[in-house]
Structure formats: C-alpha cells, structure tokens
Design an enzyme around this catalytic site. Structure first.
Site, mmCIF file in Angstrom:
data_model
loop_
_atom_site.group_PDB
_atom_site.id
_atom_site.type_symbol
_atom_site.label_atom_id
_atom_site.label_comp_id
_atom_site.label_asym_id
_atom_site.label_seq_id
_atom_site.Cartn_x
_atom_site.Cartn_y
_atom_site.Cartn_z
ATOM 1 N N ALA A 136 65.495 -2.405 3.113
ATOM 2 C CA ALA A 136 64.664 -2.712 4.280
ATOM 3 C C ALA A 136 64.067 -4.116 4.198
ATOM 4 C CB ALA A 136 63.552 -1.675 4.418
ATOM 5 N N HIS A 243 62.952 9.525 -0.909
ATOM 6 C CA HIS A 243 63.756 8.465 -1.503
ATOM 7 C C HIS A 243 64.678 8.973 -2.600
ATOM 8 C CE1 HIS A 243 61.113 5.622 0.576
ATOM 9 N NE2 HIS A 243 61.963 4.664 0.237
ATOM 10 N N ASP A 264 55.495 2.413 -3.108
ATOM 11 C CA ASP A 264 56.241 1.550 -2.187
ATOM 12 C C ASP A 264 55.698 1.750 -0.776
ATOM 13 O OD1 ASP A 264 58.046 -0.307 -1.232
ATOM 14 O OD2 ASP A 264 59.809 0.936 -1.493
ATOM 15 N N GLY A 299 60.372 1.611 2.803
ATOM 16 C CA GLY A 299 59.129 1.922 2.124
ATOM 17 C C GLY A 299 58.730 3.358 2.410
#
Length: 373
Positions: A136, A243, A264, A299
């Site tokens: 990203a 994630h 994150d 994130g």
C-alpha cells in the site's frame, strides 16, 4: 513532577507473575515492587508493562505524514489503548515531503506531550523499497544513499529503517547504518532467500510485517519468508488476524525466538468506517480492515490492547503475549528500562481486568484513566 501511585494486583515482573504491589516514584520510574507467587485464585486485575509499538502510521483520524502536530495526536490515541512508547512511521513519498515530516517529528521525539505515548524515534518505512512490492506504499520508491539518510537523521532520530536488500547498492550500506545505531529491517522486497541471509550477515536485524509484502515460502525457493523463519532472532508481525492467518502466526512463533508484534495502524484506527489518508493514498475502512480502492490491505485499524487479546485468543499465555508487545520490542531497540516491570524502569504500566479490558494507563508515571477519555 509526577504523582506517586500505588497499584495492586497480579503483576508480570521480570521473574514471572507475582501477587503484590507496584509503586511509581515522582521521577516517573518504578520505585518499588514486591509480592509473592500467585495463589490459585483467579486474578481480577492484571498489571502489565506498557505496550511498545514500532510501526505506527496514524490513528484517531490523523496520519503521521501530515506533519505538524500529527504525531502527538496519533500518540495520544494509542496511549488510550495502552501504547506507552512507539515509533512514528513514515510512508514512501518524495524526499522533500519526508524531510518536512521528520523536521516536525524532531521536537516531538525530544519532548513527550502529556497524555501521549513516548516517541522513541522514527521508523523510516519508505522510500528505500522495491517498486515491484509496494503493497500500500505510494509509487515513490528510490535507491538509498547513505549521505541522504544521514541528513534525515539530523532532523529526527531514525531508530529503524526498512529497505529491500536486493536493490543495487542497498546491501553495501546495511553495515554503515547498523554501525550508526539504526536497526535495519528487510521489507517490501522481491529478494530471494539468499538475499535475506546475506542482508542478515551484513547487519540487518529484522523483517518488516513478516509475510506481508515479501517473497513467500516455497520448498524449492524459500524466499524472504524462508530466510526469516530459518535465521531471524527478531521480526515484526501484524496480529490483527487479517494480515496473517493464525496458523502462520503460530508457525512464526515457533521459528523466530523474539518475534514481536506491531499494529501498522493508520489514521482509521479508533475511527468509524469511512475514508482516511495514508500518505498520499486515500484508504477505506470497512469490516475492521483498511484497504486501497483495489482491495489491497493498507495498514490496519489495530490497537495494541486488541493485539494482546488476539494473541491470547489463538492460544498464547498472557505472559508470552505481553512479552511480544512490550519486552521484545524494547530489547530490539536496546531500551533496557522499558517494556518490563522492575525497580528503576520507567513507570509505563497497564492495569487490565480479568477479560483483558484496559482500565488504567501510566505513561512514565502519568496516570491516564481510560474510561475518562
């Protein structure tokens, strides 16, 4: 001067659990700690060291790359979730933008604002990454130049730097960065297993958001994930359960002795669903995640108190979960007086109930009542 406080409960000390009391001193450090081995009764209050988050992009609707007072606002949001120290993390951007952000971060790193987590420095996540593995990150990746990094470090303390070691010239500067006291992590990389091993030999010490934005593990091409699992002492991982699958988290826990966890987190952390900024990107918060318009994870919305509960939910004992959110990141940065509850350490202390809900936060002895904010 900080007020003295006395806390009682089941305390996670350097020697394990104790039922007892912890006293903070007027200097913001732990003045006394005593107790006995816990009995069989179920604890009603846990006392843990404050969380240390080494990868924070934003929170409370604010992004670190906005500059100005953004970092203090972000640090205030995360303090309300138990983060007592953190690294302000940049995004890939044109160099003049990065310089402006670090110039704004310098004063915030030198002086902690009341009610805010301590900024231990900067995690420079971009721009020294592989343009083929941006994740990203905006498309402003560039080759690292040592003199340029030295100039940035004069603006704000760079504690941690992410780079892709396979980019020409990067392998050669890892040792110089390490010698200068900057931890080098491998991330946003298309590098091979061999690149990872060589980078560790050159002085790299960790991996940025393990599994994400790096070459994966295959039994004939182990990739960067294979290098981490086979050789790393430290690596960071995002335990938002989006994630990384819980099974992969457990694999990493078995392989990497001092795996530590980060959020994150983005500006969307602590905010309702909607659109937010992540560097030059617009990201969308929905269903607990943050994504670019094309669906790429961008994130997270994670906070460290939820990270603790997530780790416990997949089977980690509470003490181990705490170590991976406090002790290990402190040790990774070389802060022997943070991330642990012992006499003389900074009084960064959390009080949680039996369900691991956060009740109180002490920031270098400053009391923050979570229910009041």
């Amino acid at each position: 001067m900080t007020t003295r406080h006395v806390l009682q409960g089941r305390i996670l000390t350097a020697d394990g659990w104790r039922d007892g009391r912890l006293e903070t001193g007027p200097d913001g450090r732990i003045a006394a700690l005593d107790g006995k081995l816990p009995g069989s009764a179920t604890a009603t209050r846990y006392i843990l060291p404050g969380f240390i988050d080494l990868h924070v992009h934003g929170g409370g609707g604010v992004d670190i790359m906005e500059g100005g007072q953004a970092a203090e606002s972000v640090a205030r949001l995360h303090a309300r979730h138990g983060t007592t120290a953190m690294l302000a993390t940049t995004m890939t951007a044109p160099m003049d933008e990065i310089e402006n952000v670090l110039a704004a971060l310098g004063p915030s790193c030198r002086q902690r604002a009341s009610g805010s987590a301590r900024l231990l420095g900067v995690h420079l996540e971009g721009p020294y990454i592989n343009p083929g593995k941006l994740g990203a990150q905006p498309d402003d990746a560039c080759q690292a130049v040592l003199s340029q990094i030295e100039k940035l470090a004069q603006l704000a303390p760079i504690a941690l730097l992410t780079l892709a070691p396979e980019i020409p010239g990067h392998m050669d500067i890892i040792r110089a960065l390490s010698d200068a006291g900057i931890r080098v992590q491998i991330g946003h990389t298309l590098g091979s297993y061999e690149d990872g091993v060589q980078a560790l030999q050159q002085g790299a010490t960790g991996f940025t958001h393990l599994f994400n934005a790096m070459t994966g593990l295959h039994h004939r091409e182990p990739g960067m994930v294979g290098a981490a699992l086979a050789h790393a002492e430290y690596a960071e991982l995002i335990p938002d359960l989006l994630h990384v699958h819980p099974g992969a988290i457990r694999t990493a826990l078995r392989a990497i002795p001092r795996l530590y966890c980060v959020t994150d987190s983005t500006a969307a952390a602590g905010m309702p669903d909607g659109e937010y900024k992540l560097g030059s990107h617009t990201v969308h918060k929905c269903l607990g995640g943050v994504r670019l318009a094309d669906g790429t994870l961008a994130g997270s919305t994670l906070t460290m108190d939820q990270a603790l509960r997530n780790l416990v939910s997949i089977g980690l004992p509470l003490a181990e979960a705490s170590h991976r959110l406090s002790l290990y990141p402190a040790d990774y940065l070389g802060h022997a007086d943070r991330g642990r509850l012992q006499t003389g350490a900074w009084a960064d202390v959390l009080v949680l109930d039996a369900e691991l809900n956060l009740l109180d936060v002490y920031l270098e002895g400053e009391h923050l009542v979570v229910s009041d904010v």
